[in-house]
Design a protein around this motif. Structure first.
Motif, PDB file in Angstrom:
ATOM      1  N   SER A 199       1.075  -1.242  -0.538  1.00  0.00           N
ATOM      2  CA  SER A 199      -0.302  -0.214   0.016  1.00  0.00           C
ATOM      3  C   SER A 199       0.933   0.845   0.149  1.00  0.00           C
ATOM      4  CB  SER A 199      -1.142  -0.321   1.209  1.00  0.00           C
ATOM      5  OG  SER A 199      -1.601   1.186   0.993  1.00  0.00           O
ATOM      6  N   LEU A 200       1.922   1.532   1.119  1.00  0.00           N
ATOM      7  CA  LEU A 200       2.466   2.289   0.781  1.00  0.00           C
ATOM      8  C   LEU A 200       2.991   2.338  -0.850  1.00  0.00           C
ATOM      9  CD1 LEU A 200       4.739   1.865   4.191  1.00  0.00           C
ATOM     10  CD2 LEU A 200       3.091   3.973   3.675  1.00  0.00           C
ATOM     11  N   ALA A 201       3.309   1.887  -1.523  1.00  0.00           N
ATOM     12  CA  ALA A 201       4.247   2.024  -2.310  1.00  0.00           C
ATOM     13  C   ALA A 201       3.248   2.321  -3.367  1.00  0.00           C
ATOM     14  CB  ALA A 201       5.091   0.590  -3.137  1.00  0.00           C
ATOM     15  N   LEU A 202       2.300   1.728  -3.426  1.00  0.00           N
ATOM     16  CA  LEU A 202       0.759   2.585  -3.996  1.00  0.00           C
ATOM     17  C   LEU A 202       1.035   4.120  -4.372  1.00  0.00           C
ATOM     18  CD1 LEU A 202      -0.605  -1.162  -4.577  1.00  0.00           C
ATOM     19  CD2 LEU A 202       0.269   0.109  -6.347  1.00  0.00           C
ATOM     20  N   GLN A 203       0.488   4.099  -2.352  1.00  0.00           N
ATOM     21  CA  GLN A 203      -0.113   5.821  -2.619  1.00  0.00           C
ATOM     22  C   GLN A 203       1.248   6.698  -2.854  1.00  0.00           C
ATOM     23  OE1 GLN A 203      -0.760   6.360   1.523  1.00  0.00           O
ATOM     24  NE2 GLN A 203      -1.597   3.950   1.756  1.00  0.00           N
TER      25      GLN A 203
ATOM     26  N   SER B   3      -4.295   6.945  -1.273  1.00  0.00           N
ATOM     27  CA  SER B   3      -5.167   5.949  -0.117  1.00  0.00           C
ATOM     28  C   SER B   3      -6.266   5.166  -0.817  1.00  0.00           C
ATOM     29  CB  SER B   3      -5.897   6.426   1.460  1.00  0.00           C
ATOM     30  OG  SER B   3      -4.789   7.421   2.192  1.00  0.00           O
ATOM     31  N   TYR B   4      -6.788   6.116  -1.356  1.00  0.00           N
ATOM     32  CA  TYR B   4      -8.525   5.829  -1.963  1.00  0.00           C
ATOM     33  C   TYR B   4      -7.692   4.536  -3.853  1.00  0.00           C
ATOM     34  CZ  TYR B   4     -12.745   5.357  -4.062  1.00  0.00           C
ATOM     35  OH  TYR B   4     -13.891   4.832  -5.494  1.00  0.00           O
TER      36      TYR B   4
ATOM     37  N   ALA C 178     -12.774  -3.536   5.177  1.00  0.00           N
ATOM     38  CA  ALA C 178     -14.148  -2.170   5.643  1.00  0.00           C
ATOM     39  C   ALA C 178     -14.379  -1.255   4.317  1.00  0.00           C
ATOM     40  CB  ALA C 178     -13.770  -2.257   7.040  1.00  0.00           C
ATOM     41  N   HIS C 179     -12.967  -0.147   4.746  1.00  0.00           N
ATOM     42  CA  HIS C 179     -13.328   1.024   4.185  1.00  0.00           C
ATOM     43  C   HIS C 179     -13.576   0.916   2.561  1.00  0.00           C
ATOM     44  CE1 HIS C 179     -12.348   5.410   3.410  1.00  0.00           C
ATOM     45  NE2 HIS C 179     -12.543   5.222   4.469  1.00  0.00           N
ATOM     46  N   ARG C 180     -12.590  -0.072   2.273  1.00  0.00           N
ATOM     47  CA  ARG C 180     -12.849  -0.824   0.205  1.00  0.00           C
ATOM     48  C   ARG C 180     -14.463  -0.878   0.058  1.00  0.00           C
ATOM     49  NH1 ARG C 180     -12.671   0.903  -4.395  1.00  0.00           N
ATOM     50  NH2 ARG C 180     -12.048  -0.227  -5.825  1.00  0.00           N
ATOM     51  N   PHE C 181     -14.953  -1.447   1.142  1.00  0.00           N
ATOM     52  CA  PHE C 181     -16.329  -2.127   1.304  1.00  0.00           C
ATOM     53  C   PHE C 181     -17.276  -0.530   1.222  1.00  0.00           C
ATOM     54  CE2 PHE C 181     -20.728  -3.361   2.514  1.00  0.00           C
ATOM     55  CZ  PHE C 181     -20.971  -3.836   1.640  1.00  0.00           C
TER      56      PHE C 181
END
Length: 480
Positions: A228-232, A258-259, A301-304
């Motif tokens: 996630s850090l790399a993608l952000q 983040s999204y 949960a957040h992605r949901f």
């Protein structure tokens, strides 16, 4: 065509520059273009915007192309400084000081002009930092949350960008591997490097000059976080971000990166297909989404919430809550009543003791999720929650839906039920009359100091980042 960066004052100074180069006085030029010298003076000093026909006549009289008068660059360094000083003194910040304006005439030494422009730039920088108060940050965050609610927490343009990028590396389905993340990063012109001496004020550092992204050590527990850090880090480039000008810009960019990372780790088409199948089987569960894509429970949960309303037709709410009831972050479009302060912010508020977000701590020995129905003044909600532990202590992650939508979820058969009357203070905030009578005047608790109350909002273009530390790190790690 006028360059979008061109100001009226820049045009005026370019006219003056070419007039002087041609050896013409104001009277000479005014006579050739059929206007008064006083009008030309106003134009050259940026006090009047010239008509296009007059500009064409001036260009012809000076023997230059019209484009030369309309370019955005000042004609000389001195002119650039004079324009910067004039612009600063016309601004609202200088007006609040009640000081007289300094005329940048020929008698003003260039050194003095440089000093004045530098002082104005520093004044503007400090004003920008000072304006980023905790209250402003909370208001900005509240506006951002409301904007996302209006869009059902769904950003189609970022979803599309993530899908397009995944297509370039041949992704089809399943959890995104570290290797695939490396391919994505490489496709965007970067390489990943692990560093044990990352500046303490940063999560990652990107060297734009050499195309390097520095991450924490590969052995750091929680490899999901490294993906996630790399993608952000690359998201800033994909989404075309520039340095944030305000704290609101900074918060928006943080949300967007983040999204984007979530869109890549749990791609729309694959995640939606997975969730629609589960909905048809009336077996929706956050833990299944988590396991299917190899992410954390909170991320799932957040992605949901991104996909629930836009793709499944279900309104939802999400909350991360501390053991003491502090609401760290939340989202809702199902009309659940999060507590708010006077600015409308929910962060830092205390949720009802009877909400699933808090009762789950009485059941945190469960291997899976805890489910509960809660009757509230705004309706009955079914919620699923799981606990975890972070740097700030124990917390819970809750996903909830209105009663009517519970039929699509695993755990709907739960017999756990509670009643919340909050914000009525008699619900859970006031002690009973018996306890009040017994202990009032006999209790003297020593309260914890919430240090964030005393802390100033981090300053800088990227709040809280130590530029000196970052630049020294980059210098030490730059390829030789």
């Amino acid at each position: 065509m006028i360059d979008p960066g061109t100001t009226v004052l820049t045009i005026g100074r370019r006219i003056r520059h070419f007039r002087a180069a041609a050896g013409m006085t104001l009277d000479d030029l005014a006579g050739q273009v059929g206007t008064a010298p006083s009008q030309l003076s106003l134009i050259e000093n940026g006090h009047r915007e010239p008509r296009l026909t007059l500009l064409q006549a001036i260009a012809s009289a000076l023997g230059v192309e019209l484009a030369a008068l309309l370019a955005a660059e000042p004609p000389s360094r001195r002119d650039g400084l004079e324009i910067a000083l004039d612009t600063a003194q016309r601004g609202p910040l200088y007006a609040t000081l009640g000081l007289p304006r300094v005329r940048a005439g020929k008698r003003l030494p260039t050194e003095a002009l440089e000093a004045l422009v530098g002082l104005h730039a520093e004044l503007a920088r400090r004003s920008s930092e000072a304006s980023a108060t905790p209250e402003e940050a909370r208001r900005a965050n509240t506006e951002l949350r409301r904007a996302m609610r209006a869009r059902d927490n769904y950003l189609e343009e970022i979803e599309d960008a993530a899908e397009e990028l995944l297509g370039t590396v041949g992704y089809s389905s399943g959890p995104l591997t570290h290797r695939t993340v490396e391919q994505i990063v490489s496709h965007l012109g970067f390489s990943l490097h692990h560093a044990r001496d990352l500046p303490s004020s940063t999560r990652t550092v990107t060297d734009l000059e050499h195309g390097r992204i520095y991450l924490p050590p590969a052995s750091l527990p929680g490899g999901h976080g490294l993906r996630s850090l790399a993608l952000q880090a690359v998201a800033h480039r994909v989404l075309g971000h520039t340095h944030p000008g305000t704290y609101a810009d900074f918060l928006r960019q943080r949300l967007e990166i983040s999204y984007f990372a979530a869109c890549v780790l749990m791609p729309r088409h694959a995640a939606t297909e997975f969730l629609l199948t589960a909905k048809r089987n009336r077996d929706l569960a956050v833990e299944d989404l988590r396991d299917a894509f190899g992410v954390t429970h909170e991320s799932a949960a957040h992605r949901f919430t991104n996909l629930a309303t836009s793709q499944l037709g279900i309104t939802v709410h999400f909350a991360r809550v501390g053991r003491d009831g502090t609401l760290f972050k939340g989202y809702e479009n199902d009309d659940v009543d999060f507590p708010t302060d006077v600015t409308g912010a929910i962060e830092g508020q205390t949720v009802c003791r009877h909400w699933t977000s808090r009762t789950v701590f009485d059941h945190n020995d469960l291997a899976g999720e805890f489910h509960q129905y809660t009757d509230t003044p705004s309706g009955t909600y079914w919620c699923s929650a799981q606990t975890g532990q972070g740097a700030d202590g124990d917390f819970s992650v809750t996903l909830g839906v209105p009663f009517a939508a519970a039929k699509w979820f695993r755990g709907r058969e739960t017999t756990s039920r509670s009643v919340s009357r909050c914000p009525d203070p008699t619900c859970c905030r006031q002690p009973s009359a018996d306890l009040t009578a017994k202990w009032r005047g006999a209790a003297w608790p020593s309260a914890k100091l919430h240090t964030h109350i005393l802390g100033a909002l981090p300053s800088g273009t990227f709040p809280g980042v130590d530029d000196a530390e970052v630049y020294a790190f980059l210098e030490a790690h730059a390829p030789r």
